[in-house]
Design a protein around this motif. Structure first.
Motif, PDB file in Angstrom:
ATOM      1  N   PRO A   1     -23.162  -5.134   2.461  1.00 45.68           N
ATOM      2  CA  PRO A   1     -23.014  -3.804   3.066  1.00 45.68           C
ATOM      3  C   PRO A   1     -21.584  -3.289   3.068  1.00 45.68           C
ATOM      4  CG  PRO A   1     -24.529  -5.139   4.350  1.00 45.68           C
ATOM      5  CD  PRO A   1     -23.958  -6.047   3.304  1.00 45.68           C
ATOM      6  N   GLY A   2     -20.636  -4.160   3.280  1.00 45.52           N
ATOM      7  CA  GLY A   2     -19.248  -3.723   3.314  1.00 45.52           C
ATOM      8  C   GLY A   2     -18.695  -3.307   1.973  1.00 45.52           C
ATOM      9  N   ARG A   3     -19.395  -3.648   0.886  1.00 48.16           N
ATOM     10  CA  ARG A   3     -18.937  -3.308  -0.462  1.00 48.16           C
ATOM     11  C   ARG A   3     -19.745  -2.189  -1.101  1.00 48.16           C
ATOM     12  NH1 ARG A   3     -20.301  -7.140  -3.905  1.00 48.16           N
ATOM     13  NH2 ARG A   3     -19.240  -5.937  -5.528  1.00 48.16           N
ATOM     14  N   ILE A   4     -20.736  -1.661  -0.393  1.00 48.59           N
ATOM     15  CA  ILE A   4     -21.623  -0.708  -1.034  1.00 48.59           C
ATOM     16  C   ILE A   4     -20.897   0.573  -1.424  1.00 48.59           C
ATOM     17  CG2 ILE A   4     -22.430   0.436   1.079  1.00 48.59           C
ATOM     18  CD1 ILE A   4     -24.532  -0.555  -2.040  1.00 48.59           C
ATOM     19  N   GLY A   5     -19.800   0.889  -0.744  1.00 47.99           N
ATOM     20  CA  GLY A   5     -19.013   2.061  -1.103  1.00 47.99           C
ATOM     21  C   GLY A   5     -18.381   1.959  -2.477  1.00 47.99           C
ATOM     22  N   ASP A   6     -18.236   0.743  -3.012  1.00 52.27           N
ATOM     23  CA  ASP A   6     -17.727   0.575  -4.369  1.00 52.27           C
ATOM     24  C   ASP A   6     -18.761   0.985  -5.407  1.00 52.27           C
ATOM     25  OD1 ASP A   6     -15.432  -0.504  -3.238  1.00 52.27           O
ATOM     26  OD2 ASP A   6     -16.119  -2.579  -3.491  1.00 52.27           O
ATOM     27  N   GLU A   7     -20.025   1.044  -4.975  1.00 51.05           N
ATOM     28  CA  GLU A   7     -21.122   1.304  -5.901  1.00 51.05           C
ATOM     29  C   GLU A   7     -21.691   2.711  -5.802  1.00 51.05           C
ATOM     30  OE1 GLU A   7     -22.610  -0.300  -8.295  1.00 51.05           O
ATOM     31  OE2 GLU A   7     -21.586  -2.225  -8.206  1.00 51.05           O
TER      32      GLU A   7
ATOM     33  N   GLY B   1     -21.451   6.659  -3.509  1.00 47.84           N
ATOM     34  CA  GLY B   1     -20.762   7.486  -2.537  1.00 47.84           C
ATOM     35  C   GLY B   1     -21.706   8.120  -1.542  1.00 47.84           C
ATOM     36  N   SER B   2     -22.384   7.282  -0.742  1.00 46.86           N
ATOM     37  CA  SER B   2     -23.293   7.771   0.278  1.00 46.86           C
ATOM     38  C   SER B   2     -23.249   6.811   1.452  1.00 46.86           C
ATOM     39  CB  SER B   2     -24.724   7.872  -0.264  1.00 46.86           C
ATOM     40  OG  SER B   2     -25.646   8.189   0.761  1.00 46.86           O
ATOM     41  N   ALA B   3     -23.319   7.385   2.659  1.00 45.21           N
ATOM     42  CA  ALA B   3     -23.341   6.553   3.868  1.00 45.21           C
ATOM     43  C   ALA B   3     -24.750   6.135   4.249  1.00 45.21           C
ATOM     44  CB  ALA B   3     -22.701   7.328   5.026  1.00 45.21           C
ATOM     45  N   ALA B   4     -25.725   6.425   3.378  1.00 46.60           N
ATOM     46  CA  ALA B   4     -27.131   6.204   3.728  1.00 46.60           C
ATOM     47  C   ALA B   4     -27.608   4.781   3.459  1.00 46.60           C
ATOM     48  CB  ALA B   4     -28.017   7.179   2.954  1.00 46.60           C
ATOM     49  N   PHE B   5     -26.765   3.934   2.847  1.00 49.55           N
ATOM     50  CA  PHE B   5     -27.257   2.643   2.376  1.00 49.55           C
ATOM     51  C   PHE B   5     -26.460   1.480   2.949  1.00 49.55           C
ATOM     52  CE2 PHE B   5     -28.149   5.839  -0.953  1.00 49.55           C
ATOM     53  CZ  PHE B   5     -29.530   5.889  -0.782  1.00 49.55           C
ATOM     54  N   HIS B   6     -27.121   0.320   2.953  1.00 53.34           N
ATOM     55  CA  HIS B   6     -26.605  -0.859   3.658  1.00 53.34           C
ATOM     56  C   HIS B   6     -26.607  -2.082   2.755  1.00 53.34           C
ATOM     57  CE1 HIS B   6     -27.120   1.518   7.377  1.00 53.34           C
ATOM     58  NE2 HIS B   6     -28.209   1.952   6.771  1.00 53.34           N
ATOM     59  N   GLY B   7     -25.986  -1.966   1.595  1.00 49.54           N
ATOM     60  CA  GLY B   7     -25.956  -3.043   0.632  1.00 49.54           C
ATOM     61  C   GLY B   7     -27.012  -2.847  -0.438  1.00 49.54           C
TER      62      GLY B   7
END
Length: 432
Positions: free
Chosen positions: A159-165, A167-173
């Motif tokens: 989850p902490g790295r999902i922003g690298d993949e 550009g949405s705050a809707a996901f958790h990994g």
């Protein structure tokens, strides 16, 4: 202000197929194939290359149905949690089914290469996005089993790295299958049709098969509005959406397939810098909800965004209603895209089996392959080749031969129960 085009982006931006058969039907053929989608074209190509005379009968235009109306994903893996399928069917069978899907993606790549089909094939991987924190826990368990038993080409995105993949705050990994691919399905389908025609297959568009009758002396008589053709063998290469009308002989299939609408919108071309921010790896994306979404970018910088949206059949009114739902979901998931112009909106039918595993084989003398359950780009292409082998005397080529196929209780061909199924899955998405 005009609305979006109500046709498939893939079909609208593909070159025309110009290799259709001229004139009337031949009086006979070795093999008649019903349907000029990926299954039928792949089979026609393989059978023609082996010296058979092949006639393809298509009610509409080549790849005009599911093959040209999907999301353009070509993904490895099953439509199931592999661990659950392994527990149910055994590790050997589940592994064989998983490997068939991996081989299917390789088959698409090989056919595009061997036939010089310029269809923008690439392998960016597929990222399954956890829509809820607890969904990531399930993806993590799936990752452990996949790595240990069947597929090392997977990666877990914490989850902490999902922003690298994304550009949405809707996901958790998420979970990445790194060898999954994408392509322009319209260009690929037209290329396959030309390859099959060049190999000798006669492809008759706008020529529906209205009946298939067994001949007393052996073989089949296939009836069309343009005449009849005698065939030694027949391959049913349509899905549930293509087995209606006067095809009385196909009621057996219709009772075993549920066809449900899936709907897609495509945005206007977007700023590449915006896409770099939202989709830096340009992967295939799918969300973890039962009524989730799938999306990807195109080479001309559009976003193709699809999903079930509504449990309904596809027709012009239904497509537009579903398109509005998808547009709202797009803006909620990616606020920077709220209000983006939508250039295309269309729907298509996905053929599901009750257990979401494909079915292929022979029933009452007719060969068939169908029920790809959302994995049709790769599996239809793969199974066309496999069924060509089966029809040439190699039954072991069919990976689904050991599956029985009972009818769906209460299902006579019209999916009256879709609203109930949709309500059930909406509740499940709320609760879980």
């Amino acid at each position: 202000m005009t609305g979006p085009k109500t046709c498939s982006y893939w079909l609208d931006t593909a070159p025309p197929f110009t290799g259709g058969a001229d004139g009337g039907l031949d009086s006979r053929t070795d093999i008649a194939i019903i349907g000029a989608g990926f299954t039928g074209l792949s089979a026609a190509l393989a059978l023609s290359q082996q010296g058979a005379s092949v006639t393809v009968l298509e009610a509409d235009s080549a790849i005009g149905a599911a093959s040209g109306r999907n999301g353009g994903h070509c993904n490895n893996g099953l439509a199931h949690d592999y661990a659950a399928l392994s527990a149910k069917l055994g590790r050997d069978r589940a592994g064989a089914y998983y490997r068939a899907h991996v081989a299917a993606v390789d088959t698409v790549e090989r056919l595009a290469r061997e036939n010089d089909i310029d269809c923008d094939f690439r392998r960016p991987g597929r990222l399954k996005l956890a829509a809820k924190p607890e969904h990531f826990e399930k993806l993590a368990r799936a990752y452990d089993v996949l790595r240990a038993e069947i597929d090392t080409d997977v990666e877990l995105v914490a989850p902490g790295r999902i922003g690298d993949e994304i550009g949405s705050a809707a996901f958790h990994g998420g979970l990445i299958q790194t060898t999954s691919a994408q392509l322009h399905v319209g260009k690929f389908g037209v290329g396959m049709a030309h390859a099959a025609a060049q190999a000798g297959a006669r492809i008759h568009e706008h020529t529906p098969a209205v009946d298939i009758l067994r001949r007393p002396g052996g073989g089949w008589r296939v009836v069309t509005p343009r005449g009849e053709i005698v065939a030694d063998q027949v391959l049913i290469a349509t899905g549930g959406g293509g087995t209606g009308g006067a095809l009385r002989s196909l009621q057996w299939f219709r009772r075993r397939i549920v066809s449900v609408g899936s709907f897609i919108i495509v945005t206007q071309p977007l700023d590449p810098a915006l896409l770099d921010r939202l989709f830096p790896r340009r992967r295939n994306y799918v969300t973890s909800k039962n009524i989730g979404n799938y999306f990807r970018t195109t080479t001309d910088n559009r976003l193709v965004f699809g999903g079930r949206a509504r449990f309904a059949v596809s027709n012009p009114l239904s497509d537009l209603k579903s398109g509005r739902i998808l547009e709202a979901t797009l803006g909620q998931t990616f606020p920077e895209l709220a209000g983006t112009r939508i250039d295309y909106c269309w729907g298509g039918m996905v053929d599901l089996t009750a257990d979401r595993l494909p079915r292929a084989g022979q029933h009452d003398g007719l060969y068939y392959s169908m029920g790809y359950s959302g994995h049709g780009v790769q599996m239809a292409t793969y199974m066309g080749e496999r069924m060509a082998e089966v029809m040439m005397g190699r039954p072991q080529a069919n990976p689904w031969a050991d599956l029985d196929w009972p009818s769906i209780p209460g299902h006579l061909g019209k999916p009256w129960f879709l609203p109930l199924v949709g309500a059930y899955y909406r509740v499940q998405d709320i609760l879980h």
